[in-house]
Design a protein around this motif. Structure first.
Motif, PDB file in Angstrom:
ATOM      1  N   ASN A   1       0.799  -1.210   0.000  1.00 19.50           N
ATOM      2  CA  ASN A   1       0.000   0.000   0.000  1.00 19.50           C
ATOM      3  C   ASN A   1       0.839   1.272   0.000  1.00 19.50           C
ATOM      4  O   ASN A   1       0.319   2.351  -0.257  1.00 19.50           O
ATOM      5  CB  ASN A   1      -0.936   0.004   1.205  1.00 19.50           C
TER       6      ASN A   1
ATOM      7  N   ARG B 130     -12.974  -4.030  -3.327  1.00 18.65           N
ATOM      8  CA  ARG B 130     -12.521  -4.860  -2.206  1.00 18.65           C
ATOM      9  C   ARG B 130     -11.079  -5.322  -2.386  1.00 18.65           C
ATOM     10  O   ARG B 130     -10.608  -6.195  -1.646  1.00 18.65           O
ATOM     11  CB  ARG B 130     -13.441  -6.073  -2.053  1.00 18.65           C
ATOM     12  N   GLN B 131     -10.351  -4.763  -3.332  1.00 15.83           N
ATOM     13  CA  GLN B 131      -8.970  -5.180  -3.580  1.00 15.83           C
ATOM     14  C   GLN B 131      -8.062  -4.884  -2.392  1.00 15.83           C
ATOM     15  O   GLN B 131      -8.255  -3.903  -1.666  1.00 15.83           O
ATOM     16  CB  GLN B 131      -8.425  -4.459  -4.814  1.00 15.83           C
ATOM     17  N   THR B 132      -7.061  -5.735  -2.198  1.00 13.59           N
ATOM     18  CA  THR B 132      -6.088  -5.510  -1.127  1.00 13.59           C
ATOM     19  C   THR B 132      -5.257  -4.255  -1.381  1.00 13.59           C
ATOM     20  O   THR B 132      -4.795  -3.613  -0.447  1.00 13.59           O
ATOM     21  CB  THR B 132      -5.154  -6.726  -0.981  1.00 13.59           C
ATOM     22  N   VAL B 133      -5.042  -3.938  -2.657  1.00 12.49           N
ATOM     23  CA  VAL B 133      -4.433  -2.676  -3.063  1.00 12.49           C
ATOM     24  C   VAL B 133      -5.435  -1.971  -3.962  1.00 12.49           C
ATOM     25  O   VAL B 133      -5.903  -2.545  -4.944  1.00 12.49           O
ATOM     26  CB  VAL B 133      -3.098  -2.888  -3.810  1.00 12.49           C
ATOM     27  N   GLN B 134      -5.765  -0.748  -3.634  1.00  9.63           N
ATOM     28  CA  GLN B 134      -6.846  -0.051  -4.309  1.00  9.63           C
ATOM     29  C   GLN B 134      -6.366   0.755  -5.522  1.00  9.63           C
ATOM     30  O   GLN B 134      -5.297   1.369  -5.487  1.00  9.63           O
ATOM     31  CB  GLN B 134      -7.541   0.902  -3.333  1.00  9.63           C
TER      32      GLN B 134
ATOM     33  N   ASP C  98      -9.918 -11.631  -8.581  1.00  7.98           N
ATOM     34  CA  ASP C  98      -9.661 -12.079  -7.216  1.00  7.98           C
ATOM     35  C   ASP C  98      -9.249 -10.892  -6.361  1.00  7.98           C
ATOM     36  O   ASP C  98      -8.816  -9.854  -6.867  1.00  7.98           O
ATOM     37  CB  ASP C  98      -8.564 -13.141  -7.207  1.00  7.98           C
ATOM     38  N   ARG C  99      -9.331 -11.057  -5.042  1.00 10.76           N
ATOM     39  CA  ARG C  99      -9.116  -9.928  -4.142  1.00 10.76           C
ATOM     40  C   ARG C  99      -7.693  -9.370  -4.218  1.00 10.76           C
ATOM     41  O   ARG C  99      -7.467  -8.185  -3.991  1.00 10.76           O
ATOM     42  CB  ARG C  99      -9.445 -10.349  -2.699  1.00 10.76           C
ATOM     43  N   ASP C 100      -6.706 -10.218  -4.548  1.00 12.27           N
ATOM     44  CA  ASP C 100      -5.313  -9.760  -4.634  1.00 12.27           C
ATOM     45  C   ASP C 100      -4.868  -9.540  -6.085  1.00 12.27           C
ATOM     46  O   ASP C 100      -3.674  -9.507  -6.376  1.00 12.27           O
ATOM     47  CB  ASP C 100      -4.384 -10.755  -3.948  1.00 12.27           C
TER      48      ASP C 100
ATOM     49  N   GLU D 153      -2.773  -6.331  -6.535  1.00 10.03           N
ATOM     50  CA  GLU D 153      -1.530  -6.501  -5.781  1.00 10.03           C
ATOM     51  C   GLU D 153      -0.570  -7.428  -6.517  1.00 10.03           C
ATOM     52  O   GLU D 153       0.640  -7.179  -6.575  1.00 10.03           O
ATOM     53  CB  GLU D 153      -1.842  -7.054  -4.392  1.00 10.03           C
ATOM     54  N   SER D 154      -1.099  -8.491  -7.111  1.00  4.14           N
ATOM     55  CA  SER D 154      -0.258  -9.434  -7.856  1.00  4.14           C
ATOM     56  C   SER D 154       0.379  -8.774  -9.071  1.00  4.14           C
ATOM     57  O   SER D 154       1.563  -8.983  -9.364  1.00  4.14           O
ATOM     58  CB  SER D 154      -1.095 -10.640  -8.298  1.00  4.14           C
TER      59      SER D 154
END
Length: 244
Positions: free
Chosen positions: A2, A30-34, A96-98, A101-102
């Motif tokens: 982040n 809802r992403q881990t990194v927005q 997917d949520r990440d 981030e990936s």
């Protein structure tokens, strides 16, 4: 992650009713990194400005009544982007949520001169014919496939430095399908490497039925042949000399 000093604009092409668009946008929120913004290039009926645009202040819908193909819709939205990177996601691909981030983690290790093609599983099978079409069109981007350099992959889940995208002029406006292959070829010619990134997973909502299967394969095959007539890919010899 982040604290990364980079920003990402997510770009989504959409046409008509887009029954999965709200689900796609909800997954992005809802992403881990927005992302810094979500830009939707929409054409046709059912303008989603009031419904989807109201979900978050970072969402902007660029709507036109005139039909746009996916490449033109992406360009229409991307020209307003402010992020360092562009993340492309289709209106029927649920990340997917990440997912973001990936992409960012891979970009950190790969560098700026990369176009990353994310993987495409499926959120809805579409039954027998839906799975058949997914295997034909998207099977090479299955999340279980290994990370590797590739010639080109589907554009429904992708990640590229915005400056590299602008440098090659974006997607072709007038191609119904295979516009992603055209863009990636332009990028490769400019020195950008195309790499498959299986950890950035999007889940495609397959459509069932034999009629859709047949209707979708015809333009897919025609434009795949057109690309092979313009550029050198596996199968170019047959596309350029159909009598073979």
């Amino acid at each position: 992650m982040n604290n990364l000093p980079v920003t990402v604009s997510v770009v989504i092409p959409a046409y008509g009713q887009c029954e999965y668009l709200a689900e796609v946008v909800g997954a992005l929120l809802r992403q881990t990194v927005q992302p810094c913004e979500i830009l939707i290039g929409h054409s046709g009926s059912h303008d989603p400005t009031e419904t989807i645009g109201a979900m978050d202040p970072r969402i902007t819908v660029y709507h036109t009544e005139d039909r746009m193909y996916a490449g033109a819709a992406r360009n229409h939205a991307a020209e307003h982007a402010t992020g360092d990177w562009l993340a492309f996601l289709d209106a029927d691909v649920i990340p997917d949520r990440d997912w973001l981030e990936s992409f960012l983690e891979t970009a950190q290790s790969s560098g700026d001169a990369y176009y990353l093609a994310g993987s495409l599983g499926y959120a809805r099978s579409g039954g027998y014919w839906g799975l058949c079409l997914w295997i034909i069109e998207l099977g090479s981007q299955h999340p279980y496939m290994p990370a590797r350099e590739v010639q080109a992959m589907g554009g429904g889940n992708g990640f590229v430095k915005r400056s590299n995208f602008v440098n090659v002029g974006g997607f072709p406006h007038d191609m119904q399908v295979a516009e992603d292959s055209f863009l990636q070829r332009r990028l490769r010619e400019s020195g950008v490497t195309i790499e498959f990134c299986p950890s950035a997973v999007g889940r495609h909502c397959n459509i069932g039925g034999l009629r859709y299967f047949l209707d979708h394969l015809k333009p897919l095959g025609r434009n795949a042949a057109n690309i092979r007539q313009i550029f050198q890919y596996r199968g170019s010899l047959a596309a350029r000399h159909p009598i073979l």
